[in-house]
Design a protein around this motif. Sequence first.
Motif, mmCIF file in Angstrom:
data_model
loop_
_atom_site.group_PDB
_atom_site.id
_atom_site.type_symbol
_atom_site.label_atom_id
_atom_site.label_comp_id
_atom_site.label_asym_id
_atom_site.label_seq_id
_atom_site.Cartn_x
_atom_site.Cartn_y
_atom_site.Cartn_z
ATOM 1 N N CYS A 3 0.855 -1.185 0.000
ATOM 2 C CA CYS A 3 0.000 0.000 0.000
ATOM 3 C C CYS A 3 0.888 1.230 0.000
ATOM 4 O O CYS A 3 1.744 1.360 0.853
ATOM 5 C CB CYS A 3 -0.866 -0.014 1.255
ATOM 6 S SG CYS A 3 -2.539 0.438 0.963
ATOM 7 N N SER A 5 1.311 4.893 0.785
ATOM 8 C CA SER A 5 0.627 5.890 1.592
ATOM 9 C C SER A 5 0.955 7.278 1.063
ATOM 10 O O SER A 5 2.109 7.654 0.985
ATOM 11 C CB SER A 5 1.065 5.753 3.048
ATOM 12 O OG SER A 5 0.329 6.607 3.852
ATOM 13 N N ALA A 7 0.451 10.830 2.038
ATOM 14 C CA ALA A 7 -0.001 11.755 3.077
ATOM 15 C C ALA A 7 -0.302 13.082 2.413
ATOM 16 O O ALA A 7 0.584 13.842 2.074
ATOM 17 C CB ALA A 7 1.047 11.899 4.149
ATOM 18 N N GLU A 36 -11.112 14.735 4.056
ATOM 19 C CA GLU A 36 -10.875 13.416 3.456
ATOM 20 C C GLU A 36 -11.180 13.397 1.958
ATOM 21 O O GLU A 36 -10.445 12.794 1.174
ATOM 22 C CB GLU A 36 -11.676 12.352 4.196
ATOM 23 C CG GLU A 36 -11.133 12.128 5.595
ATOM 24 C CD GLU A 36 -11.980 11.210 6.456
ATOM 25 O OE1 GLU A 36 -13.150 10.941 6.099
ATOM 26 O OE2 GLU A 36 -11.471 10.770 7.495
ATOM 27 N N GLN A 40 -8.503 12.537 -1.055
ATOM 28 C CA GLN A 40 -8.754 11.533 -2.093
ATOM 29 C C GLN A 40 -8.632 12.163 -3.485
ATOM 30 O O GLN A 40 -8.019 11.575 -4.385
ATOM 31 C CB GLN A 40 -10.143 10.919 -1.914
ATOM 32 C CG GLN A 40 -10.264 10.043 -0.700
ATOM 33 C CD GLN A 40 -11.681 9.539 -0.488
ATOM 34 O OE1 GLN A 40 -12.553 9.672 -1.343
ATOM 35 N NE2 GLN A 40 -11.922 8.959 0.674
ATOM 36 N N ASN A 102 -9.164 6.198 3.650
ATOM 37 C CA ASN A 102 -8.772 7.321 4.489
ATOM 38 C C ASN A 102 -7.766 6.847 5.531
ATOM 39 O O ASN A 102 -7.878 5.747 6.062
ATOM 40 C CB ASN A 102 -9.995 7.934 5.160
ATOM 41 C CG ASN A 102 -10.926 8.567 4.154
ATOM 42 O OD1 ASN A 102 -10.487 9.121 3.158
ATOM 43 N ND2 ASN A 102 -12.217 8.481 4.387
ATOM 44 N N GLU A 103 -6.788 7.686 5.805
ATOM 45 C CA GLU A 103 -5.707 7.381 6.731
ATOM 46 C C GLU A 103 -6.017 8.029 8.075
ATOM 47 O O GLU A 103 -6.280 9.228 8.139
ATOM 48 C CB GLU A 103 -4.403 7.928 6.145
ATOM 49 C CG GLU A 103 -3.155 7.509 6.827
ATOM 50 C CD GLU A 103 -2.785 6.059 6.576
ATOM 51 O OE1 GLU A 103 -2.284 5.439 7.517
ATOM 52 O OE2 GLU A 103 -2.979 5.560 5.462
ATOM 53 N N ALA A 104 -5.966 7.255 9.119
ATOM 54 C CA ALA A 104 -6.213 7.785 10.464
ATOM 55 C C ALA A 104 -4.943 8.459 10.986
ATOM 56 O O ALA A 104 -3.840 8.156 10.550
ATOM 57 C CB ALA A 104 -6.624 6.655 11.403
ATOM 58 N N ILE A 106 -3.921 11.684 10.884
ATOM 59 C CA ILE A 106 -3.379 12.886 10.251
ATOM 60 C C ILE A 106 -3.902 14.089 11.032
ATOM 61 O O ILE A 106 -5.107 14.223 11.231
ATOM 62 C CB ILE A 106 -3.810 12.991 8.766
ATOM 63 C CG1 ILE A 106 -3.364 11.764 7.969
ATOM 64 C CG2 ILE A 106 -3.284 14.279 8.142
ATOM 65 C CD1 ILE A 106 -1.881 11.568 7.877
ATOM 66 N N GLY A 112 -5.337 12.389 5.092
ATOM 67 C CA GLY A 112 -4.430 11.554 4.323
ATOM 68 C C GLY A 112 -5.140 10.317 3.830
ATOM 69 O O GLY A 112 -6.214 9.960 4.321
ATOM 70 N N VAL A 113 -4.546 9.672 2.867
ATOM 71 C CA VAL A 113 -5.124 8.470 2.286
ATOM 72 C C VAL A 113 -4.028 7.449 2.012
ATOM 73 O O VAL A 113 -2.862 7.796 1.862
ATOM 74 C CB VAL A 113 -5.872 8.770 0.964
ATOM 75 C CG1 VAL A 113 -7.075 9.655 1.206
ATOM 76 C CG2 VAL A 113 -4.961 9.391 -0.077
ATOM 77 N N SER A 114 -4.431 6.198 1.975
ATOM 78 C CA SER A 114 -3.588 5.120 1.465
ATOM 79 C C SER A 114 -4.200 4.689 0.150
ATOM 80 O O SER A 114 -5.423 4.591 0.025
ATOM 81 C CB SER A 114 -3.560 3.942 2.432
ATOM 82 O OG SER A 114 -2.863 4.292 3.601
#
Length: 140
Positions: A3, A5, A7, A36, A40, A102-104, A106, A112-114
């Motif tokens: 994955c 990432s 950011a 978010e 994206q 969605n990345e937790a 941040i 952020g997203v992965s």
Amino acid sequence: MLCVSLACCLALSSCNSNSDPKTVDGFPAYVTTNDEKGAQNFARYWISTLNQATTSGRTAKFKSLNKDSCDVCTDFAKQLDTIYGAGGHVETDGFKVKKIANEAGIPKPGAGVSVVLTVTPQKVVKSKGAAPRSLKGGDL
């Protein structure tokens, strides 16, 4: 599956000297929101811009999206500059977004997203007159 990432801590100024309401500091407005959805959208825009740079050799716009601290981003741009600078080229349909999560963690404001990507097959000619190298692609 690896994955990547991205950011996407978007800290773009809401002040804008550009009179076009569809852009903020030269970026499409839809990629500049500190949430978010904006993260994206920025990830998709970053990938699209990378794809354009990959097939054209024009990396200035792609470089403008990247922080100096992003080694992966810098490496992509350097490789493309080297290939096209030597008279080579890349043939590909590029990276395709397979999944964005969605990345937790941040810090606000920002998000952020992965991203899980599929890399389409590529033909890379590293310099003018060089034999093409085929890469099969796959998930990243």
